[in-house]
Design a protein around this motif. Structure first.
Motif, PDB file in Angstrom:
ATOM      1  N   LEU A 291      -4.114 -29.678  20.667  1.00  0.00           N
ATOM      2  CA  LEU A 291      -3.245 -30.842  20.796  1.00  0.00           C
ATOM      3  C   LEU A 291      -2.890 -31.392  19.427  1.00  0.00           C
ATOM      4  O   LEU A 291      -1.739 -31.760  19.161  1.00  0.00           O
ATOM      5  N   LYS A 292      -3.886 -31.435  18.532  1.00  0.00           N
ATOM      6  CA  LYS A 292      -3.588 -31.879  17.177  1.00  0.00           C
ATOM      7  C   LYS A 292      -2.568 -30.960  16.512  1.00  0.00           C
ATOM      8  O   LYS A 292      -1.661 -31.393  15.819  1.00  0.00           O
ATOM      9  N   ALA A 293      -2.762 -29.641  16.753  1.00  0.00           N
ATOM     10  CA  ALA A 293      -1.849 -28.687  16.139  1.00  0.00           C
ATOM     11  C   ALA A 293      -0.432 -28.891  16.647  1.00  0.00           C
ATOM     12  O   ALA A 293       0.539 -28.814  15.897  1.00  0.00           O
ATOM     13  N   PHE A 294      -0.328 -29.105  17.960  1.00  0.00           N
ATOM     14  CA  PHE A 294       1.001 -29.261  18.529  1.00  0.00           C
ATOM     15  C   PHE A 294       1.675 -30.536  18.035  1.00  0.00           C
ATOM     16  O   PHE A 294       2.809 -30.519  17.576  1.00  0.00           O
ATOM     17  N   LEU A 295       0.949 -31.651  18.109  1.00  0.00           N
ATOM     18  CA  LEU A 295       1.560 -32.921  17.712  1.00  0.00           C
ATOM     19  C   LEU A 295       1.847 -32.958  16.216  1.00  0.00           C
ATOM     20  O   LEU A 295       2.958 -33.245  15.775  1.00  0.00           O
ATOM     21  N   GLY A 296       0.819 -32.616  15.427  1.00  0.00           N
ATOM     22  CA  GLY A 296       1.015 -32.658  13.987  1.00  0.00           C
ATOM     23  C   GLY A 296       2.002 -31.625  13.508  1.00  0.00           C
ATOM     24  O   GLY A 296       2.881 -31.887  12.686  1.00  0.00           O
ATOM     25  N   GLY A 297       1.853 -30.385  14.050  1.00  0.00           N
ATOM     26  CA  GLY A 297       2.751 -29.321  13.618  1.00  0.00           C
ATOM     27  C   GLY A 297       4.175 -29.604  14.012  1.00  0.00           C
ATOM     28  O   GLY A 297       5.112 -29.330  13.262  1.00  0.00           O
ATOM     29  N   SER A 298       4.398 -30.143  15.207  1.00  0.00           N
ATOM     30  CA  SER A 298       5.762 -30.429  15.648  1.00  0.00           C
ATOM     31  C   SER A 298       6.405 -31.489  14.767  1.00  0.00           C
ATOM     32  O   SER A 298       7.592 -31.388  14.412  1.00  0.00           O
ATOM     33  N   ASP A 299       5.636 -32.524  14.404  1.00  0.00           N
ATOM     34  CA  ASP A 299       6.209 -33.583  13.554  1.00  0.00           C
ATOM     35  C   ASP A 299       6.564 -33.046  12.171  1.00  0.00           C
ATOM     36  O   ASP A 299       7.647 -33.318  11.624  1.00  0.00           O
ATOM     37  N   ARG A 300       5.675 -32.255  11.583  1.00  0.00           N
ATOM     38  CA  ARG A 300       5.968 -31.710  10.265  1.00  0.00           C
ATOM     39  C   ARG A 300       7.149 -30.768  10.311  1.00  0.00           C
ATOM     40  O   ARG A 300       7.990 -30.733   9.423  1.00  0.00           O
ATOM     41  N   LEU A 301       7.190 -29.958  11.399  1.00  0.00           N
ATOM     42  CA  LEU A 301       8.308 -29.037  11.535  1.00  0.00           C
ATOM     43  C   LEU A 301       9.620 -29.794  11.667  1.00  0.00           C
ATOM     44  O   LEU A 301      10.641 -29.432  11.072  1.00  0.00           O
ATOM     45  N   LYS A 302       9.584 -30.849  12.458  1.00  0.00           N
ATOM     46  CA  LYS A 302      10.799 -31.627  12.665  1.00  0.00           C
ATOM     47  C   LYS A 302      11.261 -32.294  11.369  1.00  0.00           C
ATOM     48  O   LYS A 302      12.433 -32.241  11.013  1.00  0.00           O
ATOM     49  N   ASP A 303      10.309 -32.905  10.625  1.00  0.00           N
ATOM     50  CA  ASP A 303      10.668 -33.583   9.382  1.00  0.00           C
ATOM     51  C   ASP A 303      11.237 -32.616   8.365  1.00  0.00           C
ATOM     52  O   ASP A 303      12.250 -32.882   7.710  1.00  0.00           O
ATOM     53  N   GLN A 304      10.630 -31.461   8.242  1.00  0.00           N
ATOM     54  CA  GLN A 304      11.079 -30.511   7.223  1.00  0.00           C
ATOM     55  C   GLN A 304      12.486 -29.999   7.514  1.00  0.00           C
ATOM     56  O   GLN A 304      13.325 -29.928   6.631  1.00  0.00           O
ATOM     57  N   HIS A 305      12.726 -29.687   8.764  1.00  0.00           N
ATOM     58  CA  HIS A 305      14.022 -29.082   9.065  1.00  0.00           C
ATOM     59  C   HIS A 305      15.126 -30.103   9.267  1.00  0.00           C
ATOM     60  O   HIS A 305      16.302 -29.765   9.227  1.00  0.00           O
ATOM     61  N   GLU A 306      14.750 -31.337   9.506  1.00  0.00           N
ATOM     62  CA  GLU A 306      15.781 -32.357   9.448  1.00  0.00           C
ATOM     63  C   GLU A 306      16.253 -32.544   8.008  1.00  0.00           C
ATOM     64  O   GLU A 306      17.440 -32.766   7.752  1.00  0.00           O
ATOM     65  N   ARG A 307      15.304 -32.401   7.040  1.00  0.00           N
ATOM     66  CA  ARG A 307      15.700 -32.498   5.641  1.00  0.00           C
ATOM     67  C   ARG A 307      16.534 -31.302   5.221  1.00  0.00           C
ATOM     68  O   ARG A 307      17.495 -31.436   4.480  1.00  0.00           O
ATOM     69  N   ASN A 308      16.143 -30.149   5.660  1.00  0.00           N
ATOM     70  CA  ASN A 308      16.850 -28.947   5.222  1.00  0.00           C
ATOM     71  C   ASN A 308      18.074 -28.638   6.069  1.00  0.00           C
ATOM     72  O   ASN A 308      18.925 -27.848   5.667  1.00  0.00           O
ATOM     73  N   GLY A 309      18.126 -29.221   7.258  1.00  0.00           N
ATOM     74  CA  GLY A 309      19.284 -28.990   8.124  1.00  0.00           C
ATOM     75  C   GLY A 309      19.382 -27.573   8.624  1.00  0.00           C
ATOM     76  O   GLY A 309      20.483 -27.076   8.840  1.00  0.00           O
ATOM     77  N   THR A 310      18.229 -26.909   8.806  1.00  0.00           N
ATOM     78  CA  THR A 310      18.263 -25.497   9.206  1.00  0.00           C
ATOM     79  C   THR A 310      17.787 -25.245  10.629  1.00  0.00           C
ATOM     80  O   THR A 310      17.798 -24.114  11.084  1.00  0.00           O
ATOM     81  N   MET A 311      17.272 -26.235  11.301  1.00  0.00           N
ATOM     82  CA  MET A 311      16.775 -26.020  12.664  1.00  0.00           C
ATOM     83  C   MET A 311      17.582 -26.853  13.639  1.00  0.00           C
ATOM     84  O   MET A 311      17.742 -28.043  13.438  1.00  0.00           O
ATOM     85  N   SER A 312      18.042 -26.237  14.632  1.00  0.00           N
ATOM     86  CA  SER A 312      18.801 -26.927  15.669  1.00  0.00           C
ATOM     87  C   SER A 312      17.857 -27.473  16.721  1.00  0.00           C
ATOM     88  O   SER A 312      16.673 -27.144  16.766  1.00  0.00           O
ATOM     89  N   SER A 313      18.347 -28.324  17.580  1.00  0.00           N
ATOM     90  CA  SER A 313      17.526 -28.874  18.658  1.00  0.00           C
ATOM     91  C   SER A 313      17.080 -27.780  19.624  1.00  0.00           C
ATOM     92  O   SER A 313      15.977 -27.829  20.178  1.00  0.00           O
ATOM     93  N   ASN A 314      17.925 -26.774  19.842  1.00  0.00           N
ATOM     94  CA  ASN A 314      17.540 -25.673  20.737  1.00  0.00           C
ATOM     95  C   ASN A 314      16.369 -24.890  20.169  1.00  0.00           C
ATOM     96  O   ASN A 314      15.464 -24.473  20.907  1.00  0.00           O
ATOM     97  N   MET A 315      16.373 -24.669  18.837  1.00  0.00           N
ATOM     98  CA  MET A 315      15.266 -23.948  18.229  1.00  0.00           C
ATOM     99  C   MET A 315      13.962 -24.719  18.375  1.00  0.00           C
ATOM    100  O   MET A 315      12.905 -24.140  18.671  1.00  0.00           O
ATOM    101  N   ARG A 316      13.989 -26.019  18.173  1.00  0.00           N
ATOM    102  CA  ARG A 316      12.791 -26.829  18.325  1.00  0.00           C
ATOM    103  C   ARG A 316      12.265 -26.755  19.757  1.00  0.00           C
ATOM    104  O   ARG A 316      11.058 -26.690  20.008  1.00  0.00           O
ATOM    105  N   LEU A 317      13.186 -26.775  20.726  1.00  0.00           N
ATOM    106  CA  LEU A 317      12.794 -26.699  22.124  1.00  0.00           C
ATOM    107  C   LEU A 317      12.085 -25.387  22.428  1.00  0.00           C
ATOM    108  O   LEU A 317      11.033 -25.354  23.083  1.00  0.00           O
ATOM    109  N   TRP A 318      12.632 -24.271  21.916  1.00  0.00           N
ATOM    110  CA  TRP A 318      12.037 -22.968  22.194  1.00  0.00           C
ATOM    111  C   TRP A 318      10.682 -22.815  21.507  1.00  0.00           C
ATOM    112  O   TRP A 318       9.774 -22.187  22.051  1.00  0.00           O
ATOM    113  N   VAL A 319      10.532 -23.394  20.333  1.00  0.00           N
ATOM    114  CA  VAL A 319       9.240 -23.339  19.651  1.00  0.00           C
ATOM    115  C   VAL A 319       8.187 -24.087  20.451  1.00  0.00           C
ATOM    116  O   VAL A 319       7.053 -23.623  20.637  1.00  0.00           O
TER     117      VAL A 319
END
Length: 334
Positions: free
Chosen positions: A49-77
């Motif tokens: 659960l920690k991995a999912f919550l923490g990892g998802s937040d870090r993943l979201k923050d990083q790719h919002e900055r880089n603009g390389t991940m779409s919402s569909n990609m986040r959903l599939w991950v």
């Protein structure tokens, strides 16, 4: 496009790690927030659960900055993460159970129990508990699985009686009664192999209980301390009616009490009147009937069916046997 996700695995126990790589390619240090542990007992859900919550937040923050991940990609991950959490523990437990399961006996050769005893492939012990039940213990002496065909009818004979044991006072041989039963219906306990068959792993032992009846009225009841030997019923008696009775007993789960009355009637020529008058004597001087009227009625029907089956098989055997023509002597010819 910069790499952002790299799954790695280490086994013994199994770790699933997700390292988040920034654009420069240097991996982020591992921590409880991006490491998942699967031990022998399953998934450590708190770390997942920690991995999912923490990892998802870090993943979201990083790719919002880089603009390389779409919402569909986040959903599939996220879907992939949850599928892994549900599927991987089940796969690990299933693999562990398969590894512990005994090898299949599907290809095991089928052998007759008494033939296997003769060839020393198996050892069989018969231990009577009392006049109603016995325990059968079968050991596979070989290094291969065996499927043993259990006998439709058998006799358990006291070893002392076979050796001509010393007679008791008055000259009567007071060894316990011979017992009889049938195993054609298959025993309880998950033996496998189907009706009348039993699978035994290499160099392993199987045991089960079997209902039995006494075949020698007037002798003491069977007891566990008396050694018994299991034999084909044909080696104990040539009475085919007794054989058919024991076969019916084993295959159809008949009442032990009713079958006992039929056994003494067929094996020891006891009349139904004698069986009805038979009583159990108690130490306090009281007594009670041995067989109820219902048990005697059922026993009568069982005995009649055994006699009919014996006659039917005898007639079929006579019909199938080839007729040998009689020799004609020269003096009889005209």
């Amino acid at each position: 496009m910069p790499r952002f996700l790299r799954p790695t695995r280490r086994f013994g126990p199994l770790w699933l790690e997700t390292e988040f790589l920034p654009e420069n390619g240097s991996p982020a240090p591992l921590s409880a927030s991006n490491r998942w542990y699967f031990g022998p007992a399953g998934l450590c859900w708190s770390e997942a659960l920690k991995a999912f919550l923490g990892g998802s937040d870090r993943l979201k923050d990083q790719h919002e900055r880089n603009g390389t991940m779409s919402s569909n990609m986040r959903l599939w991950v996220q879907i992939g993460i949850w599928v892994g959490l549900l599927v991987v523990p089940a796969l690990l437990l299933s693999a562990e159970r398969r590894s512990q399961r005994a090898p299949t006996d599907a290809a095991a050769p089928a052998v007759d129990m008494f033939a296997a005893i003769e060839s020393k492939d198996i050892d069989v012990k018969l231990i009577p508990k009392d006049d109603k039940e016995s325990r059968v213990i079968i050991k596979n002496n070989t290094r291969k699985p065996l499927t043993v065909k259990l006998p439709d009818a058998f006799a358990g004979v006291p070893v002392l009686a076979q050796r001509g044991g010393a007679p008791a006072a008055g000259g009567a041989n007071r060894t316990q009664q011979t017992v009889g039963g049938g195993m054609g219906g298959g025993m309880m306990g998950g033996m496998g192999g189907g009706m009348g068959m039993m699978n035994i792993a290499p160099e392993k032992v199987q045991q089960f209980k079997v209902p039995t009846v006494c075949l020698e009225h007037g002798k003491p009841e069977p007891r566990p301390h008396t050694p018994y030997e299991i034999k084909p019923i044909e080696e104990y008696t040539s009475n085919t009616e007794v054989k058919e009775l024991l076969t019916l007993f084993g295959k159809n789960g008949l009442s032990q009490r009713a079958t006992q009355a039929a056994a003494w009637h067929l094996a020891n020529n006891m009349s139904w009147e004698d069986l009805a008058n038979k009583r159990i004597e108690h130490l306090d001087g009281s007594s009670e009937i041995w067989f109820s009227p219902q048990e005697l009625s059922a026993g009568t029907q069982i005995a009649q069916l055994a006699v009919a089956n014996s006659q039917e098989k005898a007639n079929a055997k006579k019909k199938d046997s080839p007729t040998v023509p009689r020799d004609r002597s020269p003096s009889s010819e005209p």
